[in-house]
Design an enzyme around this catalytic site. Structure first.
Site, short mmCIF file in Angstrom:
data_model
loop_
_atom_site.label_atom_id
_atom_site.label_comp_id
_atom_site.label_asym_id
_atom_site.label_seq_id
_atom_site.Cartn_x
_atom_site.Cartn_y
_atom_site.Cartn_z
N ARG A 110 5.73 7.51 3.97
CA ARG A 110 6.51 7.98 5.12
C ARG A 110 8.01 8.08 4.84
O ARG A 110 8.56 7.27 4.10
CB ARG A 110 6.27 7.07 6.33
N HIS A 135 3.30 11.84 3.83
CA HIS A 135 2.65 12.52 2.70
C HIS A 135 3.12 13.96 2.49
O HIS A 135 2.31 14.86 2.21
CB HIS A 135 1.14 12.47 2.85
N HIS A 206 -4.44 9.69 -3.66
CA HIS A 206 -4.97 9.10 -2.44
C HIS A 206 -6.51 9.04 -2.47
O HIS A 206 -7.17 9.41 -1.49
CB HIS A 206 -4.51 9.90 -1.23
N ASP A 279 -2.44 -1.55 6.09
CA ASP A 279 -1.88 -0.24 5.77
C ASP A 279 -0.41 -0.48 5.42
O ASP A 279 0.49 -0.04 6.13
CB ASP A 279 -2.04 0.72 6.94
N GLU A 344 -2.57 3.18 -3.40
CA GLU A 344 -1.63 4.27 -3.68
C GLU A 344 -0.36 3.71 -4.34
O GLU A 344 0.48 3.11 -3.68
CB GLU A 344 -1.27 4.98 -2.39
#
Length: 380
Positions: A110, A135, A206, A279, A344
């Protein structure tokens, strides 16, 4: 735009290409039909490329979004399993909003409020995630067709020119990504980029790993290790706060192998509430040394082990919290809540707006270089 887009898809279905490394016929070992990946978008042809090694591992990649479509590795009984989620056709990748297996850019993760500055120049980006840019925006690299060069049975090169102003980012950015399948069952991904204007770059992959090789299973019992003493907390919009906090005595501590489901729903820990589970970005202890293991993911059921190595300072662990049982994947199987884990490798989120964090700025005359290795083995 939509009519032109889908007309291009339909027209593209009329041609077929040949991949000399594929098994006899059009079916790959993972059961994919190459014909289902052959189309044309915006004047560029898409295809499915098959990498193999002497150990019998198979990796299938499409040049649409540089996506890893399937990864076939042996389990502890010697039976091959496909350990990434995805789709059976290019049509599904295009029409279903997703980033399964994708090459993410220009900026993975982000950028706060969809804006950043370089040298006093302000750039505004699409706000596609809770008021932020995620992304690379609405049409990031995951939606672009890369030029492909199948160098050998185990090496694929993808290149792409991201033009000045694409999704609001400055500079013509020449990108090259190389996928190498080694003899010891490792997928090595090498990222390179050059620009003609100052810009920001943060490339990653990803892939949605399913370590059971069974899309009907969840990640609850998989063991995760992250070699990181710290992480970057987020607010309720999934944006990093600018803090770097210790994992000590928190559910964020994965310094020893821990089941993903052991603490993921701890409602007393604000970070898990904010992230709807895991996350978050972890600050890796490896210091960019690609010879050191940054993270390990293991299925006790299959014995399949994934070790992650990277030159990057951070890694986002996403536990599939937004998987809602709406995507019908390979073999017609619906992907349920938390049936995968994403690892990631990256610079930290929103680095362009947090000047003390590892920079993502790339200037003319410089070369962006990053490398990540996903190495598979078996624990019997």
């Amino acid at each position: 735009m939509k009519k032109t887009f889908f007309a291009a898809i339909a027209a593209g279905m009329l041609f077929a290409a040949c991949n000399p490394t594929a098994p006899v016929g059009n079916l790959t070992e993972s059961g994919l039909d190459k014909k289902n990946f052959e189309t044309e978008l915006n004047g560029k042809k898409t295809d499915l490329y098959v990498l193999t090694n002497p150990s019998g591992m198979e990796v299938c990649i499409t040049n649409y979004g540089g996506r890893i479509v399937s990864v076939m590795v042996p389990d502890k009984e010697g039976k091959k399993k496909d350990v990434v989620l995805g789709f059976d056709s290019i049509h599904d990748y295009i029409t279903i909003s997703n980033n399964y297996g994708a090459l993410i850019g220009r900026y993975g993760n982000r950028i706060g409020n969809g804006t950043f500055e370089i040298d006093g120049n302000k750039y505004d980006l699409p706000k596609n995630n809770f008021g932020h840019t995620l992304h690379g925006g609405n049409r990031g690299f995951d939606t672009q067709v890369f030029d492909a060069n199948l160098v050998s049975d185990n090496v694929l090169e993808l290149t792409y020119l991201s033009k000045d102003g694409e999704e609001g980012f400055p500079g013509n950015l020449n990108v090259k990504v190389t996928y190498i399948l080694s003899e010891d069952n490792a997928i090595q991904i090498k990222y390179e980029a050059e620009t003609d204007k100052p810009t920001v770059v943060n490339l990653t992959n990803h892939s949605y790993f399913n370590m059971d090789g069974d899309p009907n299973s969840t990640n609850t019992d998989w063991l995760l290790t992250i070699h990181a003493d710290q992480y970057t907390p987020i607010d309720s919009t999934f944006m990093t706060t600018g803090e770097i906090l210790t994992v000590e005595s928190t559910p964020m501590d994965f310094r020893t192998p821990t089941a993903i489901g052991a603490r993921i729903d701890d409602a007393t820990f604000t970070q898990l509430v904010n992230g709807k589970g895991y996350d978050h970005n972890w600050v890796l202890n490896t210091g960019g040394d690609i010879s050191k293991v940054a993270a390990t993911l293991e299925s006790p059921k299959t014995g399949i082990v994934l070790d992650v190595y990277t030159t990057e300072p951070g890694m986002q662990f996403y536990a599939g919290n937004f998987m809602e049982g709406t995507d019908k994947g390979k073999k017609g199987i619906v992907y349920k809540h938390r049936t995968a884990a994403c690892l990631e490798t990256q610079k930290y989120p929103d680095t362009p707006n947090k000047k003390d964090w590892p920079t993502t700025t790339l200037r003319p005359g410089e070369k962006y270089q990053s490398e990540t290795i996903f190495k598979f083995s078996v624990k019997k």
